[in-house]
Design an enzyme around this catalytic site. Structure first.
Site, short mmCIF file in Angstrom:
data_model
loop_
_atom_site.label_atom_id
_atom_site.label_comp_id
_atom_site.label_asym_id
_atom_site.label_seq_id
_atom_site.Cartn_x
_atom_site.Cartn_y
_atom_site.Cartn_z
N GLY A 46 0.84 -1.20 0.00
CA GLY A 46 0.00 0.00 0.00
C GLY A 46 0.87 1.24 0.00
O GLY A 46 2.07 1.17 0.29
N GLN A 51 2.85 9.88 2.18
CA GLN A 51 4.22 9.35 2.11
C GLN A 51 5.02 9.93 0.95
O GLN A 51 6.25 9.86 0.95
CB GLN A 51 4.19 7.82 1.98
CG GLN A 51 3.67 7.12 3.22
CD GLN A 51 3.58 5.62 3.01
OE1 GLN A 51 2.59 5.15 2.45
NE2 GLN A 51 4.57 4.90 3.44
N CYS A 91 6.68 -0.57 7.06
CA CYS A 91 6.22 0.64 6.38
C CYS A 91 7.34 1.14 5.49
O CYS A 91 8.50 1.18 5.90
CB CYS A 91 5.86 1.71 7.41
SG CYS A 91 5.30 3.26 6.68
N LEU A 92 6.99 1.54 4.29
CA LEU A 92 7.99 2.06 3.35
C LEU A 92 8.64 3.35 3.88
O LEU A 92 9.75 3.69 3.47
CB LEU A 92 7.35 2.32 1.98
CG LEU A 92 6.82 1.07 1.26
CD1 LEU A 92 6.05 1.46 0.01
CD2 LEU A 92 7.96 0.11 0.92
N HIS A 133 -3.67 1.02 8.22
CA HIS A 133 -2.32 1.59 8.14
C HIS A 133 -2.30 2.81 7.19
O HIS A 133 -1.74 3.85 7.52
CB HIS A 133 -1.37 0.47 7.67
CG HIS A 133 0.06 0.85 7.50
ND1 HIS A 133 1.08 0.34 8.29
CD2 HIS A 133 0.67 1.67 6.61
CE1 HIS A 133 2.24 0.85 7.90
NE2 HIS A 133 2.03 1.65 6.86
N GLU A 134 -2.93 2.66 6.03
CA GLU A 134 -2.92 3.77 5.05
C GLU A 134 -3.76 4.95 5.52
O GLU A 134 -3.36 6.11 5.35
CB GLU A 134 -3.41 3.31 3.67
CG GLU A 134 -2.66 2.15 3.03
CD GLU A 134 -1.14 2.25 3.09
OE1 GLU A 134 -0.62 3.38 3.21
OE2 GLU A 134 -0.48 1.21 3.05
N HIS A 137 -1.88 6.97 7.93
CA HIS A 137 -0.95 7.88 7.25
C HIS A 137 -1.67 9.17 6.85
O HIS A 137 -1.13 10.27 7.03
CB HIS A 137 -0.38 7.26 5.97
CG HIS A 137 0.83 6.39 6.15
ND1 HIS A 137 1.98 6.83 6.76
CD2 HIS A 137 1.08 5.11 5.77
CE1 HIS A 137 2.89 5.84 6.75
NE2 HIS A 137 2.37 4.79 6.15
O1 GNR Z 1 4.35 -2.74 2.31
C1 GNR Z 1 3.75 -2.63 3.38
N1 GNR Z 1 3.51 -3.74 4.10
C2 GNR Z 1 2.67 -3.79 5.20
C3 GNR Z 1 2.69 -4.93 5.99
C4 GNR Z 1 1.88 -5.03 7.08
C5 GNR Z 1 1.01 -4.00 7.40
C6 GNR Z 1 0.98 -2.86 6.63
C7 GNR Z 1 1.80 -2.75 5.53
S1 GNR Z 1 1.74 -1.33 4.54
C8 GNR Z 1 3.34 -1.30 3.87
C9 GNR Z 1 3.46 -0.22 2.81
C10 GNR Z 1 3.30 1.13 3.47
O2 GNR Z 1 4.16 1.67 4.12
N2 GNR Z 1 2.15 1.71 3.33
O3 GNR Z 1 1.90 2.87 3.94
NI NI Z 2 3.22 2.90 5.69
#
Ligand code: GNR
Ligand code: NI
Length: 171
Positions: A46, A51, A91-92, A133-134, A137
């Site tokens: 995601g 980001q 998270c990236l 998670h998104e 953000h």
């Molecule tokens: O690539 C991603 N893997 C992930 C694994 C477990 C829970 C959430 C994520 S999101 C993350 C990509 C990202 O940073 N999205 O904001």
């Molecule tokens: Ni993330």
């Protein structure tokens, strides 16, 4: 098409709250394409606009095995949560860190798709976790904020040093 640079924690711009998209124009369509390209190149499941330093409520997700099912969420919000689980996340914007945080097990989301059509989605498993998670953000929240202050401090120090080293290596 373009790859967009991804902000890294503890960059303060990650704590900006995104504003709703007012009009689905060509620039939004181009941004969505670039976000998808950036997410696939970084091998993430995601990516939120926050980001890539764009503070509009846009997220792209692909939790499919073959990486061929892009889902776009414009002005998305979680309208229902059920159950609780422990979710191991990465998270990236926080490279090299995997930590377990509390999440709802299932969520109901309302959003617009890339054509501007409203839809509602019930999700569980990785998709439910990724949506939470998104959308965090987009509200300016990074998953490490669920951790103890001690752990957050250690992660901050490590990534801050990493950023300095990357900068020194360039000079
Ligand atoms: O690539 C991603 N893997 C992930 C694994 C477990 C829970 C959430 C994520 S999101 C993350 C990509 C990202 O940073 N999205 O904001
Ligand atoms: Ni993330």
């Amino acid at each position: 098409m373009a790859l967009l640079p991804i902000l890294r924690f503890p960059d303060l711009r990650l704590h900006t709250k995104a504003a709703p998209v007012e009009a689905l124009d060509a620039s939004v369509a181009a941004l969505i394409r670039d976000m998808a390209e950036t997410m696939y190149a970084a091998e993430g499941v995601g990516l939120a606009a926050t980001q890539v330093d764009v503070h509009q409520r846009i997220a792209v997700i692909d939790v499919s095995e073959k990486r061929d099912t892009l889902q776009v969420f414009i002005n998305g919000e979680i309208v229902g949560r059920e159950g609780a689980c422990e979710s191991e996340e990465g998270c990236l914007s926080v490279p090299g860190v995997r930590e377990t945080v509390p999440r709802a097990e299932r969520v109901t989301v309302r959003a617009l798709n890339e054509k501007g059509e409203p839809f509602e989605l019930e999700a569980e498993g990785l998709l439910a976790v990724c949506l939470q998670h998104e959308f965090d953000h987009l509200d300016g929240k990074v998953f490490v904020e669920y951790l103890s202050r001690l752990k957050q401090g250690r992660i901050k120090t490590r990534l801050f040093k990493q950023a300095q080293d990357d900068k020194d290596a360039k000079d």
